[in-house]
Design a protein around this motif. Structure first.
Motif, PDB file in Angstrom:
ATOM      1  N   GLU A 129      15.407  -2.539   6.161  1.00  0.00           N
ATOM      2  CA  GLU A 129      15.813  -3.349   7.296  1.00  0.00           C
ATOM      3  C   GLU A 129      14.730  -4.382   7.590  1.00  0.00           C
ATOM      4  O   GLU A 129      13.552  -4.149   7.297  1.00  0.00           O
ATOM      5  CB  GLU A 129      16.049  -2.471   8.534  1.00  0.00           C
ATOM      6  N   PRO A 130      15.113  -5.535   8.171  1.00  0.00           N
ATOM      7  CA  PRO A 130      14.096  -6.547   8.470  1.00  0.00           C
ATOM      8  C   PRO A 130      13.089  -6.030   9.490  1.00  0.00           C
ATOM      9  O   PRO A 130      13.417  -5.225  10.364  1.00  0.00           O
ATOM     10  CB  PRO A 130      14.906  -7.725   9.014  1.00  0.00           C
ATOM     11  N   VAL A 131      11.855  -6.514   9.361  1.00  0.00           N
ATOM     12  CA  VAL A 131      10.781  -6.095  10.253  1.00  0.00           C
ATOM     13  C   VAL A 131       9.898  -7.309  10.501  1.00  0.00           C
ATOM     14  O   VAL A 131       9.788  -8.194   9.641  1.00  0.00           O
ATOM     15  CB  VAL A 131       9.971  -4.935   9.616  1.00  0.00           C
ATOM     16  N   SER A 132       9.290  -7.389  11.656  1.00  0.00           N
ATOM     17  CA  SER A 132       8.381  -8.502  11.931  1.00  0.00           C
ATOM     18  C   SER A 132       7.093  -8.309  11.140  1.00  0.00           C
ATOM     19  O   SER A 132       6.730  -7.184  10.757  1.00  0.00           O
ATOM     20  CB  SER A 132       8.062  -8.580  13.421  1.00  0.00           C
ATOM     21  N   TRP A 133       6.378  -9.396  10.910  1.00  0.00           N
ATOM     22  CA  TRP A 133       5.085  -9.291  10.227  1.00  0.00           C
ATOM     23  C   TRP A 133       4.120  -8.428  11.038  1.00  0.00           C
ATOM     24  O   TRP A 133       3.371  -7.615  10.465  1.00  0.00           O
ATOM     25  CB  TRP A 133       4.496 -10.678   9.998  1.00  0.00           C
ATOM     26  N   GLU A 134       4.133  -8.579  12.343  1.00  0.00           N
ATOM     27  CA  GLU A 134       3.222  -7.804  13.175  1.00  0.00           C
ATOM     28  C   GLU A 134       3.482  -6.309  13.029  1.00  0.00           C
ATOM     29  O   GLU A 134       2.547  -5.511  12.882  1.00  0.00           O
ATOM     30  CB  GLU A 134       3.361  -8.219  14.642  1.00  0.00           C
ATOM     31  N   ARG A 135       4.757  -5.937  13.053  1.00  0.00           N
ATOM     32  CA  ARG A 135       5.089  -4.511  12.909  1.00  0.00           C
ATOM     33  C   ARG A 135       4.757  -4.025  11.503  1.00  0.00           C
ATOM     34  O   ARG A 135       4.289  -2.887  11.331  1.00  0.00           O
ATOM     35  CB  ARG A 135       6.588  -4.300  13.205  1.00  0.00           C
ATOM     36  N   ALA A 136       4.963  -4.867  10.504  1.00  0.00           N
ATOM     37  CA  ALA A 136       4.628  -4.473   9.130  1.00  0.00           C
ATOM     38  C   ALA A 136       3.142  -4.160   9.003  1.00  0.00           C
ATOM     39  O   ALA A 136       2.751  -3.139   8.406  1.00  0.00           O
ATOM     40  CB  ALA A 136       5.026  -5.581   8.159  1.00  0.00           C
ATOM     41  N   PHE A 137       2.297  -5.021   9.569  1.00  0.00           N
ATOM     42  CA  PHE A 137       0.859  -4.760   9.496  1.00  0.00           C
ATOM     43  C   PHE A 137       0.489  -3.519  10.308  1.00  0.00           C
ATOM     44  O   PHE A 137      -0.421  -2.768   9.922  1.00  0.00           O
ATOM     45  CB  PHE A 137       0.078  -5.978   9.980  1.00  0.00           C
ATOM     46  N   ASP A 138       1.180  -3.293  11.419  1.00  0.00           N
ATOM     47  CA  ASP A 138       0.943  -2.069  12.199  1.00  0.00           C
ATOM     48  C   ASP A 138       1.239  -0.821  11.362  1.00  0.00           C
ATOM     49  O   ASP A 138       0.504   0.172  11.425  1.00  0.00           O
ATOM     50  CB  ASP A 138       1.826  -2.053  13.452  1.00  0.00           C
ATOM     51  N   ILE A 139       2.334  -0.855  10.592  1.00  0.00           N
ATOM     52  CA  ILE A 139       2.713   0.299   9.775  1.00  0.00           C
ATOM     53  C   ILE A 139       1.638   0.596   8.736  1.00  0.00           C
ATOM     54  O   ILE A 139       1.241   1.754   8.538  1.00  0.00           O
ATOM     55  CB  ILE A 139       4.079   0.050   9.105  1.00  0.00           C
ATOM     56  N   VAL A 140       1.145  -0.453   8.075  1.00  0.00           N
ATOM     57  CA  VAL A 140       0.077  -0.240   7.092  1.00  0.00           C
ATOM     58  C   VAL A 140      -1.158   0.323   7.783  1.00  0.00           C
ATOM     59  O   VAL A 140      -1.788   1.278   7.287  1.00  0.00           O
ATOM     60  CB  VAL A 140      -0.263  -1.549   6.362  1.00  0.00           C
ATOM     61  N   ALA A 141      -1.511  -0.243   8.929  1.00  0.00           N
ATOM     62  CA  ALA A 141      -2.695   0.218   9.659  1.00  0.00           C
ATOM     63  C   ALA A 141      -2.542   1.679  10.085  1.00  0.00           C
ATOM     64  O   ALA A 141      -3.501   2.462  10.004  1.00  0.00           O
ATOM     65  CB  ALA A 141      -2.940  -0.674  10.875  1.00  0.00           C
ATOM     66  N   GLU A 142      -1.354   2.055  10.539  1.00  0.00           N
ATOM     67  CA  GLU A 142      -1.110   3.447  10.945  1.00  0.00           C
ATOM     68  C   GLU A 142      -1.359   4.411   9.787  1.00  0.00           C
ATOM     69  O   GLU A 142      -2.020   5.448   9.950  1.00  0.00           O
ATOM     70  CB  GLU A 142       0.334   3.605  11.430  1.00  0.00           C
ATOM     71  N   GLU A 143      -0.813   4.069   8.625  1.00  0.00           N
ATOM     72  CA  GLU A 143      -0.939   4.974   7.483  1.00  0.00           C
ATOM     73  C   GLU A 143      -2.375   5.027   6.960  1.00  0.00           C
ATOM     74  O   GLU A 143      -2.860   6.086   6.559  1.00  0.00           O
ATOM     75  CB  GLU A 143       0.023   4.558   6.371  1.00  0.00           C
ATOM     76  N   LEU A 144      -3.067   3.878   6.955  1.00  0.00           N
ATOM     77  CA  LEU A 144      -4.460   3.891   6.512  1.00  0.00           C
ATOM     78  C   LEU A 144      -5.328   4.691   7.477  1.00  0.00           C
ATOM     79  O   LEU A 144      -6.233   5.424   7.060  1.00  0.00           O
ATOM     80  CB  LEU A 144      -4.984   2.463   6.377  1.00  0.00           C
ATOM     81  N   ALA A 145      -5.062   4.570   8.773  1.00  0.00           N
ATOM     82  CA  ALA A 145      -5.844   5.306   9.771  1.00  0.00           C
ATOM     83  C   ALA A 145      -5.621   6.813   9.662  1.00  0.00           C
ATOM     84  O   ALA A 145      -6.504   7.602  10.025  1.00  0.00           O
ATOM     85  CB  ALA A 145      -5.493   4.815  11.176  1.00  0.00           C
ATOM     86  N   ALA A 146      -4.453   7.205   9.178  1.00  0.00           N
ATOM     87  CA  ALA A 146      -4.122   8.634   9.078  1.00  0.00           C
ATOM     88  C   ALA A 146      -4.731   9.306   7.847  1.00  0.00           C
ATOM     89  O   ALA A 146      -4.674  10.530   7.721  1.00  0.00           O
ATOM     90  CB  ALA A 146      -2.604   8.807   9.058  1.00  0.00           C
ATOM     91  N   LEU A 147      -5.315   8.528   6.942  1.00  0.00           N
ATOM     92  CA  LEU A 147      -5.899   9.101   5.731  1.00  0.00           C
ATOM     93  C   LEU A 147      -7.177   9.866   6.053  1.00  0.00           C
ATOM     94  O   LEU A 147      -7.877   9.579   7.025  1.00  0.00           O
ATOM     95  CB  LEU A 147      -6.219   7.991   4.723  1.00  0.00           C
ATOM     96  N   ASP A 148      -7.498  10.829   5.193  1.00  0.00           N
ATOM     97  CA  ASP A 148      -8.758  11.553   5.351  1.00  0.00           C
ATOM     98  C   ASP A 148      -9.950  10.696   4.947  1.00  0.00           C
ATOM     99  O   ASP A 148     -11.092  11.007   5.295  1.00  0.00           O
ATOM    100  CB  ASP A 148      -8.740  12.836   4.509  1.00  0.00           C
TER     101      ASP A 148
END
Length: 759
Positions: free
Chosen positions: A135-154
Motif C-alpha cells: 500500500e502507498p506510504v509517505s516518505w516520512e512514515r517509510a523512514f520511521d519504519i526503517v528507524a523502528e526496525e533498526l532501533a529494535a536490533l540488538d
C-alpha cells in the motif's frame, strides 16, 4: 508510439531454435534497438533520450561500465545500452492502483520479464506484517519504519546494507558513511558476486584491485587476449575498441568454452563498410574447457621461460618479487595434464605461444568466465604472472583489463562500499567526520545470506539491484530473505526481490540516470567511475517519472537524519541540497579525488591515479609486483555428468530480462534451454529438442533441481553445458564459492540431466 505492458506472462515452454549467428551488431541491431526503444518511450522521446547517452554533457548509460572514447559518435550507445535506457525512460508506470490489483502472492508467480515490463515505480510502497498487498506510504512514515526496525536490533551488525553497481559515487559515499556511523561494515555489493576474485588477485599481486589499462592502451597493443568474456552481449561497445585495435595491427586470441558471434565478426553500425562487411576480430579461438584457464596460462608461462630471450629480465629484476618460487612451479607444468584440463590440442597452444612471443605489448581482458570458479583467484594470479614475465604491466599498450559489468560497480568500491575496508580509509573517514567507524570486518553477499538464514541479520536494505535473482542457491536465498524482520529496496522498477519479503517490506522509488535531479531549486549532477578508472559527470534531462521520487543521495540523507538523529555531526541536510559538498568531502577522504569538483567539471572527467600503470610502482606488501606459485586446479567431472556455466542471453542485462530471444545463439521465445555439445549429448542419450531437468551435485548431498529445460545441441566445449541465469541460480550451492574472494562458483556447476515431465 509507446505500447502498454503485457497483461499476462508469455508462454515459454516451447523455445524455438535457429542457426546461431556469426557476426554481431549491424542492421539487425539497429532495427531491434529502435523497436524496443519506441515500444517503451515512443518516437520523440527515443530520439531525445538516446542522443544524450554517454555524451559529455549527457548521462552515463545505466548498463555496462565500458569507457567512452575521447571523440564520441552522436549515437554513443549499443543495443543493450539502449534497452537499459528505454526501460528506465519508459512511459509505463507502476502506480498504487497496480499494487491494489496484484497481491504479493500473485506477483511472486510472475516472471522477471513480466515484472520488469510493467514500468517505473511511482510511489513509496509498504507491505505491513501479515498484509497481502503493498500500500502507498509517505516518505516520512517509510523512514520511521526503517528507524523502528533498526532501533529494535540488538546491534547494528544485525543490519545488512547492499549496493548495486548502478549507484552513483555520491550516493555510495553517503550510504557507506551512514552505515559506518550507524556502526556496521555490513556493506555487501554486487562485486562480491562478480569481480571480487579480480580484486583479490590484483591487490595481492600488483597492489591495486583494478585494471591497469586505459582505452588508448587497447589501441596500441600488439596482442589482446579476451578470456572468459562475451563482449558482443555483455559489453558491446568494447567491440568498437577491438575493431580499432585490429585496424592498428593488433591480433586477438579468444579463450572461451562457447563461440560467440561478437568475437567472430563485428558489423560496426557507425560506418557503411562496417554495416556491409564488418571486421573479423578473432585470429585464434581457443575453445577451452570450463575452469581450464589457470592450466593454460601456467603452461604458456613454462614455455615462455623455456624460450631464450623471451623473459623481460630487467623488469623482473627491478620490479618483481617471488620469481624463483614461481619459476620452480611453472617448470612443473605438464603437457598431458594441461591438455586434459583445457580440452585443447597441442598445436593450438603452440600457435598461441607464437603470437605471445611475437607481441611486445599484450593486454589480457577477462570477465565472469575467469572469476566464478573455486580457483578463480589463483587463475587471475597466473594471468598476472603471464604479463609480468614479459614486462607487460606499466607499459603503454599492455596490462590487465578486468571488464566490469555494471556502470558504477568499480566506483562504488572506490567510495568505500566494501565489507573489509582498508584501515587507511577508516582513518581518513574518522578524521573527516569525527566519529570512530567500526574496524571489524562485515558481511559479503554469501555471508549476509547465511546471516539472514540463521537469524543473525534481521534488516536487509538494498540500494538498487535485484538481490534475490542475482544471488546463488535461490531457494536458500529466498528462505533467508523471508526470515528478515524488514526488507527495503530502493528501486526504479519492479523486480523479483520485491515479491520475496521479510515480515515487513518497503519499496522506495528513486530517480533514474536519465532524469533531472533538482535539490533546493538547483540542478544536480552525479559522477561515476568506469571500468578503466575514468571518473566523469552524469546529468539526467528527462522529467522524473513521478513527483514522488527521491534521488538516491536524498534517500540516504533523509534516512540518516531520521535514524541517527541530532547526535550525528554529519551535515546530512547540506549534502542532500548540494552534491558538490559531498564531492568536497570525498576529495578529502579518498586519494585521487583531490580538487574533485573542479576536475570533474572538465568534459570527459579525469583518470584516477594507478601506480603500476603510471609509475611502475607496486603498492603491495613487498613493494614490488608479486609472482605467485599456486598449485594448478581445474574442476573434476564425474562420468555421465556435465560442467554447467550460467550466462546471459542477448536480451538480458544482469538480472533484467528485456525479451525472450537470444538472437546471436539462435534461441527464440524462451529462456529455459540448455546448450550441450552434440557429441556429449549423443553419449548421454540427450536428443536435440528433448526436455530435461538439470540437477546439480555438490558435496552436501542436497538436491538442487531446475526443471523443464529444452536441450539444444550446440558447439560448446566437450564436457561443458550452458544455461541462462537467474533461472539456473537455483543450481549453484551457497557454499560453492571461490577461495579467498568467496564469489559464487557459477561457472563450474556439476550437473546431471534427467528426463523432464514435459517430455
Amino acid at each position: 508510439m509507446a505500447s502498454k505492458p503485457p497483461k499476462g506472462d508469455p508462454v515459454q515452454d516451447a523455445p524455438q531454435v535457429e542457426q546461431a549467428q556469426h557476426a554481431a551488431a549491424g542492421l539487425p541491431a539497429i532495427g531491434h534497438t529502435l523497436r524496443v526503444a519506441q515500444r517503451q518511450m515512443g518516437v520523440r522521446r527515443t530520439a531525445l533520450t538516446l542522443l544524450r547517452v554517454n555524451q559529455k554533457d549527457g548521462f552515463d548509460c545505466p548498463g555496462c561500465a565500458w569507457p567512452e572514447p575521447e571523440h564520441r559518435h552522436k549515437a554513443e550507445f549499443c543495443e543493450n545500452g539502449a534497452k537499459a535506457v528505454a526501460e528506465e525512460a519508459t512511459l509505463r508506470r507502476v502506480t498504487p492502483a497496480f499494487f491494489a490489483a496484484h497481491p504479493v502472492a500473485d506477483l511472486a508467480t510472475r516472471s522477471g520479464y513480466w515484472l520488469g515490463q510493467q514500468g517505473r515505480l511511482t510511489h513509496p510502497m509498504y507491505l505491513a506484517e501479515g498484509a497481502e498487498r503493498y500500500e502507498p506510504v509517505s516518505w516520512e512514515r517509510a523512514f520511521d519504519i526503517v528507524a523502528e526496525e533498526l532501533a529494535a536490533l540488538d546491534g547494528p551488525d544485525e543490519a545488512v546494507f547492499y549496493t548495486s553497481g548502478r549507484t552513483s559515487n555520491e550516493a555510495a559515499f553517503l550510504y557507506q558513511l551512514f552505515a559506518r556511523e550507524l556502526g556496521t561494515n555490513n556493506l555487501p555489493d554486487c562485486s562480491n558476486m562478480c569481480h571480487e576474485s579480480s580484486g583479490s588477485a590484483l591487490t595481492e599481486t600488483i597492489g591495486i584491485g583494478k585494471g591497469s589499462v586505459l582505452l588508448e592502451d587497447l589501441y596500441k597493443s600488439d596482442l589482446i587476449i579476451v578470456a572468459g568474456q562475451n563482449p558482443g552481449t555483455n559489453h558491446p561497445r568494447m567491440l568498437s575498441a577491438l575493431e580499432k585495435a585490429k585496424h592498428n595491427g593488433a591480433r586477438i586470441i579468444t579463450v572461451n568454452p562457447l563461440p560467440e558471434a561478437g568475437m567472430e565478426r563485428f558489423k560496426n553500425p557507425q560506418t557503411p563498410q562496417g554495416m556491409l562487411k564488418g571486421t573479423a576480430l578473432t585470429d585464434l579461438f581457443l575453445q577451452i574447457r570450463l575452469g581450464g584457464d589457470q592450466a593454460l596460462f601456467r603452461l604458456l608461462n613454462k614455455l615462455i621461460l623455456e624460450t631464450e630471450g623471451a623473459v623481460d629480465e630487467e623488469f623482473v629484476r627491478e620490479h618483481t618479487h617471488g620469481y624463483e618460487d614461481f619459476v620452480a612451479a611453472a617448470r612443473e607444468a605438464d603437457w598431458d595434464e594441461t591438455l586434459k584440463a583445457t580440452g585443447l590440442d597441442r598445436a593450438r597452444i603452440e600457435e598461441a605461444l607464437a603470437m605471445v612471443l611475437a607481441s611486445r605489448r599484450t593486454v589480457v581482458c577477462w570477465a565472469m568466465g575467469l572469476t566464478q570458479h573455486k580457483h578463480s583467484v589463483p587463475t587471475i594470479r597466473e594471468v598476472v604472472n603471464f604479463l609480468l614475465l614479459r614486462g607487460n604491466i606499466g607499459r603503454p599498450g599492455a596490462g590487465v583489463c578486468p571488464v566490469r559489468g555494471h556502470s558504477n560497480v568499480q566506483g562504488d568500491r572506490t567510495m568505500g562500499i566494501f565489507e573489509r575496508p582498508a584501515p587507511a580509509f577508516l582513518d581518513a573517514l574518522e578524521k573527516e567526520f569525527g566519529f570512530a567507524p567500526p574496524r571489524h570486518h562485515g558481511l559479503d553477499v554469501v555471508r549476509a545470506i547465511r546471516a539472514l538464514r540463521d537469524g543473525e541479520a534481521k534488516v536487509f536494505f538494498a540500494m538498487g539491484g535485484n538481490f534475490v535473482s542475482a544471488s546463488p542457491d535461490t531457494e536458500v536465498t529466498e528462505a533467508a530473505m523471508r526470515k528478515a524482520r524488514l526488507t527495503v529496496h530502493v528501486s526504479t522498477k519492479l523486480n523479483r526481490s520485491h515479491t520475496v519479503t521479510g515480515a515487513r517490506a518497503l519499496i522506495l522509488p528513486t530517480l533514474g540516470r536519465t532524469e533531472r535531479d533538482l535539490q533546493a531549486g538547483a540542478e544536480q549532477f552525479v559522477t561515476v567511475e568506469d571500468s578503466m578508472g575514468m571518473v566523469h559527470a552524469s546529468r539526467g534531462r528527462l522529467e522524473p517519472a513521478s513527483d514522488q521520487l527521491l534521488s538516491e543521495p536524498a534517500i540516504v540523507c533523509r534516512l540518516a537524519r531520521r535514524v541517527l538523529g541530532p547526535a550525528s555531526r554529519t551535515p546530512w541536510e547540506e549534502f542532500e541540497e548540494d552534491y558538490a559538498t559531498v564531492r568536497d568531502r570525498i576529495a578529502r577522504v579518498i586519494p585521487g579525488f583531490e580538487d574533485f569538483n573542479a576536475r570533474v567539471a572538465h568534459p570527459g572527467g579525469f583518470a584516477l591515479p594507478h601506480a603500476p600503470r603510471d609509475e611502475r610502482r607496486f603498492p603491495t606488501a613487498t613493494g614490488k609486483a608479486n609472482f605467485t606459485a599456486a598449485p594448478v586446479e581445474y574442476p573434476a567431472l564425474p562420468e555421465g555428468r556435465l560442467l554447467l556455466q550460467t550466462l546471459r542471453s542477448h536480451d538480458q542485462y544482469n538480472t533484467t530480462i528485456y525479451g525472450l530471444d537470444d538472437r546471436y545463439r539462435g534461441i527464440k521465445n524462451g529462456r529455459r534451454v540448455v546448450l550441450v555439445n552434440p557429441e556429449d549429448a549423443g553419449e548421454l542419450g540427450l536428443a536435440d529438442g528433448a526436455y530435461a531437468d538439470l540437477v546439480s551435485e555438490w558435496r552436501d548431498g542436497v538436491e538442487r533441481r531446475a526443471p523443464g529445460f529444452r536441450i539444444v545441441h550446440y558447439p560448446t566445449a566437450r564436457g561443458c553445458a550452458a544455461a541462462y541465469y537467474p533461472e539456473t541460480n537455483v543450481l549453484v550451492p551457497l557454499d560453492a564459492t571461490a577461495d579467498t574472494s568467496n564469489t559464487p562458483a557459477s561457472k563450474s556447476v556439476v550437473v546431471r540431466l534427467e528426463q523432464s515431465s514435459l517430455d
